[in-house]
Design an enzyme around this catalytic site. Structure first.
Site, PDB file in Angstrom:
ATOM      1  N   ASP A 286       9.337   2.866   1.378  1.00  0.00           N
ATOM      2  CA  ASP A 286       8.241   3.456   2.292  1.00  0.00           C
ATOM      3  C   ASP A 286       7.985   3.699   3.783  1.00  0.00           C
ATOM      4  O   ASP A 286       7.397   2.754   3.848  1.00  0.00           O
ATOM      5  CB  ASP A 286       7.142   3.550   1.420  1.00  0.00           C
ATOM      6  CG  ASP A 286       5.583   4.220   1.639  1.00  0.00           C
ATOM      7  OD1 ASP A 286       5.691   4.761   2.781  1.00  0.00           O
ATOM      8  OD2 ASP A 286       5.022   3.738   0.629  1.00  0.00           O
TER       9      ASP A 286
ATOM     10  N   LYS B 214       2.727  11.710   6.964  1.00  0.00           N
ATOM     11  CA  LYS B 214       2.341  10.677   8.336  1.00  0.00           C
ATOM     12  C   LYS B 214       2.616  11.995   9.336  1.00  0.00           C
ATOM     13  O   LYS B 214       2.049  13.506   9.633  1.00  0.00           O
ATOM     14  CB  LYS B 214       1.909   9.600   8.678  1.00  0.00           C
ATOM     15  CG  LYS B 214       1.044   8.881   7.520  1.00  0.00           C
ATOM     16  CD  LYS B 214       0.633   7.366   7.871  1.00  0.00           C
ATOM     17  CE  LYS B 214       0.294   6.541   6.646  1.00  0.00           C
ATOM     18  NZ  LYS B 214      -1.801   6.389   6.166  1.00  0.00           N
TER      19      LYS B 214
ATOM     20  N   PHE C  47       0.727  -0.977   0.288  1.00  0.00           N
ATOM     21  CA  PHE C  47       0.182  -0.302  -0.359  1.00  0.00           C
ATOM     22  C   PHE C  47       1.199   0.929   0.317  1.00  0.00           C
ATOM     23  O   PHE C  47       1.796   1.535   1.155  1.00  0.00           O
ATOM     24  CB  PHE C  47      -0.942   0.258   1.474  1.00  0.00           C
ATOM     25  CG  PHE C  47      -2.618   0.922   1.030  1.00  0.00           C
ATOM     26  CD1 PHE C  47      -3.305   0.812   0.765  1.00  0.00           C
ATOM     27  CD2 PHE C  47      -1.597   2.199   1.277  1.00  0.00           C
ATOM     28  CE1 PHE C  47      -4.031   2.116   0.177  1.00  0.00           C
ATOM     29  CE2 PHE C  47      -2.734   3.332   1.725  1.00  0.00           C
ATOM     30  CZ  PHE C  47      -3.423   3.171   0.714  1.00  0.00           C
TER      31      PHE C  47
HETATM   32  C1  LIG Z   1       3.281   2.954   3.419  1.00  0.00           C
HETATM   33  C2  LIG Z   1       2.045   4.213   3.189  1.00  0.00           C
HETATM   34  N1  LIG Z   1       2.649   4.837   2.124  1.00  0.00           N
HETATM   35  C3  LIG Z   1       1.899   5.748   1.247  1.00  0.00           C
HETATM   36  C4  LIG Z   1       0.075   6.123   2.179  1.00  0.00           C
HETATM   37  C5  LIG Z   1      -0.187   7.194   1.460  1.00  0.00           C
HETATM   38  O1  LIG Z   1      -0.391   8.040   2.638  1.00  0.00           O
HETATM   39  P1  LIG Z   1      -1.770   9.488   1.887  1.00  0.00           P
HETATM   40  O2  LIG Z   1      -2.561   8.721   2.845  1.00  0.00           O
HETATM   41  O3  LIG Z   1      -1.102  10.217   3.056  1.00  0.00           O
HETATM   42  O4  LIG Z   1      -1.124   9.804   0.688  1.00  0.00           O
HETATM   43  C6  LIG Z   1       0.934   5.377   3.130  1.00  0.00           C
HETATM   44  C7  LIG Z   1      -1.393   5.711   4.095  1.00  0.00           C
HETATM   45  O5  LIG Z   1      -1.502   5.336   4.415  1.00  0.00           O
HETATM   46  C8  LIG Z   1       0.893   4.010   3.752  1.00  0.00           C
HETATM   47  O6  LIG Z   1       0.438   3.183   4.783  1.00  0.00           O
END
Ligand SMILES: Cc1ncc(COP(=O)(O)O)c(C=O)c1O
Length: 401
Positions: A229, A258, A144
């Site tokens: 990530d 976040k 994700f």
């Molecule tokens: C690992 C990871 N990458 C990217 C995202 C996407 O972040 P955003 O919702 O701020 O676009 C998330 C969101 O949960 C995430 O957990």
């Protein structure tokens, strides 16, 4: 006198006027403080979601409130057409914390991942020498990384992508944690490996021990960028500052978001050393709000609070205490309890939502992921007594006769 709206009123209004792209719990939060959430009727709940791990420092941390409001009265947004006094200090704080020496600020996590994809592609064509428009990025099954059209193009979840094609090409999906599959997927056109060190939305899936280190070595051998990530796992969530510190890996590209701002403001960033980041030239990328003084001021303060209040250390300490207790939780429907730090999953062999509903009645807010997994991710400022409260709620719901 105007009638005070009830939770039911707010829910009705939201459902009537809003797109239904979420299915939230019917809990309307009016106020929040530390680990606690308060609904419109004044009921109190312990937050085990931390707003998808963005509120690691707890709700409405007073030092962040002060930093945000103070900066709001000075300057909020000037755009990157100009410079501002907060941005360089934000860079300084973030580079010192991560050990990378260049930052590209963005707003949301999805945008930061998009940025990393662009960075890897430009690096592929201008440094590695891959023929234009043929670069490949390897990603993992069950990933994700956000919801934008390019990012969902390499999701393995049909529901995330089914009606949103045509999809962006240039991605290969391998099983998470399978080093041989990674090696087999590499071609001369591979420019990057994009991975979450622990899959969060995928259900708190931890790769086999040593996988990240092996992946780092394979990346080096093949001149491939390792892009981690850490949007959800970063800033202490897993009991270390970053999850990749468990294997002492040094990613080429680090993606954060976040909790970088303590959840006060949408802030994300891509970090890399200049040999990679310097492929970006003026005009290659940008965003109106990225790097604005308000975002930078509150994020600087959040990183300071993380250090000064020993938040990562607290997470590690409460985690070892809490995980021991969790292991004693008994119910035949519990298939597995796993986690690192305060990034914990209780995997069931039946739907999790009814359990979340029961927990809510006890005063605990949990949200299921992938329908059978309950994720426990409270703010990292949690105390032992509050961890006991979580455990007592779980025990009452899972062990009721
Ligand atoms: C690992 C990871 N990458 C990217 C995202 C996407 O972040 P955003 O919702 O701020 O676009 C998330 C969101 O949960 C995430 O957990």
């Amino acid at each position: 006198m105007l009638k005070k709206l009830t939770s039911a009123d707010y829910i009705e209004l939201e459902n009537k006027l809003g797109a239904s792209n979420y299915s939230p719990l019917d809990l309307v939060i009016e106020k929040a403080e530390g680990v606690w959430l308060y609904d419109v009727e004044g009921n109190r709940y312990l937050d085990c979601t931390s707003a998808f791990s963005s509120v690691n420092l707890g709700h409405c941390h007073p030092k962040l409130v002060e930093a945000l409001t103070k900066q709001a009265a000075i300057s909020t947004q000037v755009s990157r057409a100009l410079r501002n006094t907060q941005l360089p200090l934000f860079y300084e704080e973030l580079t010192q914390l991560t050990g990378k020496n260049k930052v590209l600020p963005m707003n949301t996590g999805g945008e930061a991942v998009e940025t990393a994809v662009k960075l890897a592609r430009k690096w592929a064509y201008t440094v590695k020498g891959i023929e234009k428009n043929t670069a490949e990025i390897i990603v993992c099954n069950n990933n994700f990384h956000g919801r934008t059209t390019t990012v969902i193009s390499f999701s393995s979840q049909q529901a995330y992508k089914e009606y949103f094609g045509p999809h962006t090409p240039g991605f290969k999906i391998i099983p998470f944690g399978d080093i041989q599959a990674f090696k087999d997927a590499i071609t001369p056109n591979t420019c990057a490996f994009l991975i979450e060190p622990i899959q969060g939305e995928g259900g708190v899936i931890i790769p086999p021990e040593g996988f990240l280190k092996q992946a780092e070595i394979v990346c080096k051998e093949n001149n491939i960028l390792l892009m981690l990530d850490e949007i959800q796992t970063g800033f202490g969530r897993t009991g270390k500052l970053f999850a990749h510190h468990y294997e002492e890996v040094n990613p080429d590209v680090l993606i954060v978001g976040k909790s970088i701002s303590g959840g006060f403001y949408p802030v994300s960033a891509v970090l890399a050393d200049e040999s990679i980041m310097d492929v970006f030239k003026p005009g290659d990328h940008g965003s109106t709000f990225a790097g604005n003084p308000l975002a930078c001021a509150v994020s600087r303060k959040a990183m300071q609070v993380l250090r000064e209040e020993k938040i990562v250390e607290n997470c590690a300490e409460i985690s070892s205490y809490f995980m021991e207790k969790l292991k004693t939780l008994k119910n035949p429907c519990i298939a597995e309890i796993r986690g690192r730090g305060l990034f914990i999953a209780i995997e069931l062999d039946e739907p999790a939502r009814p359990y979340c509903d029961e927990l809510l009645k006890k005063g605990l807010v949990c949200k299921e992921t992938h329908s059978t997994i309950i994720r426990i991710a409270p703010p990292l400022v949690i105390t032992k007594e509050q961890a006991d409260f979580i455990f007592d709620c779980l025990k009452q719901v899972f062990e009721k006769a």
